[in-house]
Design a protein around this motif. Structure first.
Motif, PDB file in Angstrom:
ATOM      1  N   TYR A 159      17.604  -4.177 -21.942  1.00 38.64           N
ATOM      2  CA  TYR A 159      18.831  -3.707 -22.378  1.00 38.64           C
ATOM      3  C   TYR A 159      19.992  -3.726 -21.259  1.00 38.64           C
ATOM      4  CZ  TYR A 159      15.835  -4.830 -27.019  1.00 38.64           C
ATOM      5  OH  TYR A 159      15.801  -5.220 -27.046  1.00 38.64           O
ATOM      6  N   VAL A 160      19.629  -3.071 -19.805  1.00 40.71           N
ATOM      7  CA  VAL A 160      20.935  -2.546 -18.910  1.00 40.71           C
ATOM      8  C   VAL A 160      20.797  -3.876 -18.098  1.00 40.71           C
ATOM      9  CG1 VAL A 160      20.669  -0.354 -17.456  1.00 40.71           C
ATOM     10  CG2 VAL A 160      19.591  -0.511 -18.847  1.00 40.71           C
ATOM     11  N   LEU A 161      19.574  -4.169 -17.668  1.00 42.77           N
ATOM     12  CA  LEU A 161      19.936  -5.730 -16.509  1.00 42.77           C
ATOM     13  C   LEU A 161      19.897  -6.507 -17.860  1.00 42.77           C
ATOM     14  CD1 LEU A 161      16.597  -4.465 -14.874  1.00 42.77           C
ATOM     15  CD2 LEU A 161      19.405  -3.782 -14.357  1.00 42.77           C
ATOM     16  N   LYS A 162      19.582  -6.809 -18.952  1.00 43.78           N
ATOM     17  CA  LYS A 162      20.178  -7.846 -19.718  1.00 43.78           C
ATOM     18  C   LYS A 162      18.988  -8.815 -19.004  1.00 43.78           C
ATOM     19  CE  LYS A 162      23.153  -6.493 -21.780  1.00 43.78           C
ATOM     20  NZ  LYS A 162      22.694  -5.396 -23.093  1.00 43.78           N
ATOM     21  N   LYS A 163      17.481  -8.551 -19.236  1.00 42.82           N
ATOM     22  CA  LYS A 163      16.251  -9.505 -18.451  1.00 42.82           C
ATOM     23  C   LYS A 163      15.114  -9.589 -18.659  1.00 42.82           C
ATOM     24  CE  LYS A 163      18.928  -9.926 -14.029  1.00 42.82           C
ATOM     25  NZ  LYS A 163      19.147 -10.371 -13.243  1.00 42.82           N
ATOM     26  N   SER A 164      14.449  -9.978 -17.932  1.00 42.64           N
ATOM     27  CA  SER A 164      13.132  -9.526 -18.024  1.00 42.64           C
ATOM     28  C   SER A 164      12.517  -8.576 -17.497  1.00 42.64           C
ATOM     29  CB  SER A 164      12.058 -10.613 -18.646  1.00 42.64           C
ATOM     30  OG  SER A 164      10.877 -10.574 -18.455  1.00 42.64           O
ATOM     31  N   VAL A 165      11.854  -8.030 -17.400  1.00 39.86           N
ATOM     32  CA  VAL A 165      11.318  -7.211 -16.501  1.00 39.86           C
ATOM     33  C   VAL A 165      10.080  -6.754 -16.464  1.00 39.86           C
ATOM     34  CG1 VAL A 165      11.195  -4.757 -15.115  1.00 39.86           C
ATOM     35  CG2 VAL A 165      13.900  -5.696 -15.953  1.00 39.86           C
ATOM     36  N   CYS A 166       9.236  -6.972 -15.713  1.00 40.22           N
ATOM     37  CA  CYS A 166       7.472  -6.768 -15.397  1.00 40.22           C
ATOM     38  C   CYS A 166       6.845  -6.139 -14.163  1.00 40.22           C
ATOM     39  CB  CYS A 166       7.431  -8.472 -15.012  1.00 40.22           C
ATOM     40  SG  CYS A 166       7.796  -9.389 -16.099  1.00 40.22           S
ATOM     41  N   GLY A 167       6.345  -5.251 -14.510  1.00 37.27           N
ATOM     42  CA  GLY A 167       5.858  -4.013 -13.572  1.00 37.27           C
ATOM     43  C   GLY A 167       4.363  -3.384 -14.212  1.00 37.27           C
ATOM     44  N   GLY A 168       4.458  -2.528 -13.582  1.00 32.04           N
ATOM     45  CA  GLY A 168       3.068  -1.534 -13.861  1.00 32.04           C
ATOM     46  C   GLY A 168       2.461  -0.478 -12.800  1.00 32.04           C
ATOM     47  N   ASP A 169       0.923  -0.549 -13.324  1.00 29.85           N
ATOM     48  CA  ASP A 169       0.218   1.414 -12.466  1.00 29.85           C
ATOM     49  C   ASP A 169      -0.958   0.001 -11.733  1.00 29.85           C
ATOM     50  OD1 ASP A 169       2.604   2.222 -12.825  1.00 29.85           O
ATOM     51  OD2 ASP A 169       1.398   3.595 -13.973  1.00 29.85           O
ATOM     52  N   PHE A 170      -0.821  -0.115 -10.089  1.00 30.74           N
ATOM     53  CA  PHE A 170      -2.749  -0.296  -9.549  1.00 30.74           C
ATOM     54  C   PHE A 170      -3.128   1.346  -9.078  1.00 30.74           C
ATOM     55  CE2 PHE A 170       0.281  -3.205 -10.102  1.00 30.74           C
ATOM     56  CZ  PHE A 170      -0.342  -4.846 -10.726  1.00 30.74           C
ATOM     57  N   THR A 171      -4.251   0.823  -9.027  1.00 35.67           N
ATOM     58  CA  THR A 171      -4.895   1.856  -7.936  1.00 35.67           C
ATOM     59  C   THR A 171      -6.171   1.321  -7.166  1.00 35.67           C
ATOM     60  OG1 THR A 171      -6.671   2.438  -9.573  1.00 35.67           O
ATOM     61  CG2 THR A 171      -5.220   3.559  -9.849  1.00 35.67           C
ATOM     62  N   THR A 172      -6.702   1.750  -5.736  1.00 33.44           N
ATOM     63  CA  THR A 172      -7.502   1.577  -5.185  1.00 33.44           C
ATOM     64  C   THR A 172      -7.710   2.543  -4.307  1.00 33.44           C
ATOM     65  OG1 THR A 172      -8.254  -0.148  -3.087  1.00 33.44           O
ATOM     66  CG2 THR A 172      -5.827   0.455  -3.367  1.00 33.44           C
ATOM     67  N   THR A 173      -8.449   2.908  -3.301  1.00 34.49           N
ATOM     68  CA  THR A 173      -8.783   3.838  -1.996  1.00 34.49           C
ATOM     69  C   THR A 173      -9.627   3.349  -1.032  1.00 34.49           C
ATOM     70  OG1 THR A 173      -9.857   5.394  -4.111  1.00 34.49           O
ATOM     71  CG2 THR A 173     -10.463   4.924  -1.671  1.00 34.49           C
ATOM     72  N   ILE A 174      -8.730   3.534  -0.237  1.00 36.77           N
ATOM     73  CA  ILE A 174      -9.177   2.882   1.284  1.00 36.77           C
ATOM     74  C   ILE A 174      -9.808   3.929   1.866  1.00 36.77           C
ATOM     75  CG2 ILE A 174      -6.638   1.455   0.516  1.00 36.77           C
ATOM     76  CD1 ILE A 174      -5.206   2.747   2.844  1.00 36.77           C
ATOM     77  N   ASP A 175     -10.493   3.410   3.079  1.00 34.09           N
ATOM     78  CA  ASP A 175     -10.961   3.569   4.311  1.00 34.09           C
ATOM     79  C   ASP A 175      -9.664   3.720   5.128  1.00 34.09           C
ATOM     80  OD1 ASP A 175     -11.917   4.832   6.454  1.00 34.09           O
ATOM     81  OD2 ASP A 175     -14.315   3.552   6.160  1.00 34.09           O
ATOM     82  N   ARG A 176      -9.472   5.066   5.411  1.00 38.92           N
ATOM     83  CA  ARG A 176      -7.515   4.827   6.884  1.00 38.92           C
ATOM     84  C   ARG A 176      -8.200   4.449   8.503  1.00 38.92           C
ATOM     85  NH1 ARG A 176      -7.444  10.179   8.862  1.00 38.92           N
ATOM     86  NH2 ARG A 176      -8.245  12.012   8.736  1.00 38.92           N
ATOM     87  N   THR A 177     -10.119   4.180   8.267  1.00 38.39           N
ATOM     88  CA  THR A 177     -10.076   4.094  10.341  1.00 38.39           C
ATOM     89  C   THR A 177     -10.206   2.765  10.402  1.00 38.39           C
ATOM     90  OG1 THR A 177     -12.148   4.498   9.047  1.00 38.39           O
ATOM     91  CG2 THR A 177     -11.276   6.718   9.835  1.00 38.39           C
ATOM     92  N   LYS A 178     -10.415   1.679   9.200  1.00 36.06           N
ATOM     93  CA  LYS A 178     -10.065   0.685   9.862  1.00 36.06           C
ATOM     94  C   LYS A 178      -8.694   0.587   9.662  1.00 36.06           C
ATOM     95  CE  LYS A 178     -14.048  -0.667   5.836  1.00 36.06           C
ATOM     96  NZ  LYS A 178     -14.108  -1.172   4.438  1.00 36.06           N
ATOM     97  N   TRP A 179      -7.633   1.057   9.306  1.00 35.75           N
ATOM     98  CA  TRP A 179      -6.261   1.001  10.461  1.00 35.75           C
ATOM     99  C   TRP A 179      -6.421   1.552  11.585  1.00 35.75           C
ATOM    100  CZ3 TRP A 179      -7.380   0.580   4.833  1.00 35.75           C
ATOM    101  CH2 TRP A 179      -7.318  -1.062   4.076  1.00 35.75           C
ATOM    102  N   GLY A 180      -6.943   2.029  11.671  1.00 35.53           N
ATOM    103  CA  GLY A 180      -6.960   2.788  13.055  1.00 35.53           C
ATOM    104  C   GLY A 180      -6.113   3.877  12.958  1.00 35.53           C
ATOM    105  N   ILE A 181      -6.289   4.590  11.815  1.00 31.51           N
ATOM    106  CA  ILE A 181      -5.691   5.974  11.621  1.00 31.51           C
ATOM    107  C   ILE A 181      -7.004   7.357  10.952  1.00 31.51           C
ATOM    108  CG2 ILE A 181      -3.887   7.077  10.544  1.00 31.51           C
ATOM    109  CD1 ILE A 181      -2.803   5.223   9.458  1.00 31.51           C
ATOM    110  N   SER A 182      -6.875   7.661  12.623  1.00 29.54           N
ATOM    111  CA  SER A 182      -8.754   8.654  11.988  1.00 29.54           C
ATOM    112  C   SER A 182      -8.849  10.218  12.653  1.00 29.54           C
ATOM    113  CB  SER A 182     -10.063   7.816  13.046  1.00 29.54           C
ATOM    114  OG  SER A 182      -9.664   7.166  14.925  1.00 29.54           O
ATOM    115  N   LYS A 183      -7.279  10.176  13.137  1.00 32.77           N
ATOM    116  CA  LYS A 183      -7.176  11.611  13.581  1.00 32.77           C
ATOM    117  C   LYS A 183      -7.741  12.684  11.980  1.00 32.77           C
ATOM    118  CE  LYS A 183      -5.381  14.470  16.112  1.00 32.77           C
ATOM    119  NZ  LYS A 183      -5.393  14.429  17.908  1.00 32.77           N
TER     120      LYS A 183
END
Length: 204
Positions: A159-183
């Motif tokens: 009612y603020v934007l006067k238009k449709s809004v879509c959204g949601g929440d998502f989760t995941t678990t990643i292995d940071r070393t696959k992106w070269g962050i292994s400190k």
């Protein structure tokens, strides 16, 4: 000879068929509504175990991007750009450490990107519910596949934007070393990072 004729005929019929299928997919995609990401309601938050005692948390904010969505046709696509300089943990010294070359190295890699490759839907009570989204995450100069699990996803009329809004929440678990962050992985800090992604986008 008969095999050769069959092979040629198969190729003759398969090529137009492939073209028809591709055209149908393009037409279906063109009917999906376009939504622009709302940076004030879109973020990526992370949690990582700290020597099996406590959990370090933080987040990235002011994300931008675009969502295409058509629940009736079970079509979805999302592009997200994540500014890594927006990182906040509540501890300025920790923020500086994470932004350094030891971890995200934001001077060299200022942005991360997520792009979906496939959406999954489950029909329940005459409506299509998003269950998960496959995609690729580009971070620290590397691109790897990830799968996001939808804990909720819905659309409403703002009612603020006067238009449709879509959204949601998502989760995941990643292995940071696959992106070269292994400190510090050798010192006991896990490579596993839990991510929670909150998304909202307004229809254009």
């Amino acid at each position: 000879m008969r095999r050769l004729l069959f092979s040629k005929n198969a190729q003759f019929y398969c090529k137009p068929l492939a073209g028809i299928v591709l055209s149908a997919l393009m037409v279906a995609s063109s009917h999906a509504a376009t939504y622009h990401i709302d940076p004030t309601h879109t973020n990526v938050r992370f949690a990582i175990d700290h020597f099996k005692t406590s959990t370090n948390t933080g987040g990235f904010y002011n994300l931008t991007g675009q969502l295409e969505y058509d629940p009736a046709a079970k079509i979805g696509n999302i592009l997200l750009t994540i500014p890594l300089n927006s990182l906040m943990t509540g501890d300025k010294a920790f923020d500086i450490a994470l932004k350094s070359p030891d971890f995200f190295d934001i001077e060299k890699f200022p942005l991360a990107h997520f792009e979906s490759t496939k959406w999954y839907f489950q029909t329940d009570k005459n409506r299509s519910a998003v269950t998960k989204v496959d995609g690729t995450l580009t971070l620290h100069g590397k691109t790897n596949p990830v799968t996001l699990t939808a804990t909720k996803f819905n659309c409403y009329l703002s009612y603020v934007l006067k238009k449709s809004v879509c959204g949601g929440d998502f989760t995941t678990t990643i292995d940071r070393t696959k992106w070269g962050i292994s400190k510090y992985t050798l010192l006991g800090i896990t490579e596993k990072v839990d991510l929670t992604i909150q998304i909202e986008a307004a229809k254009q």
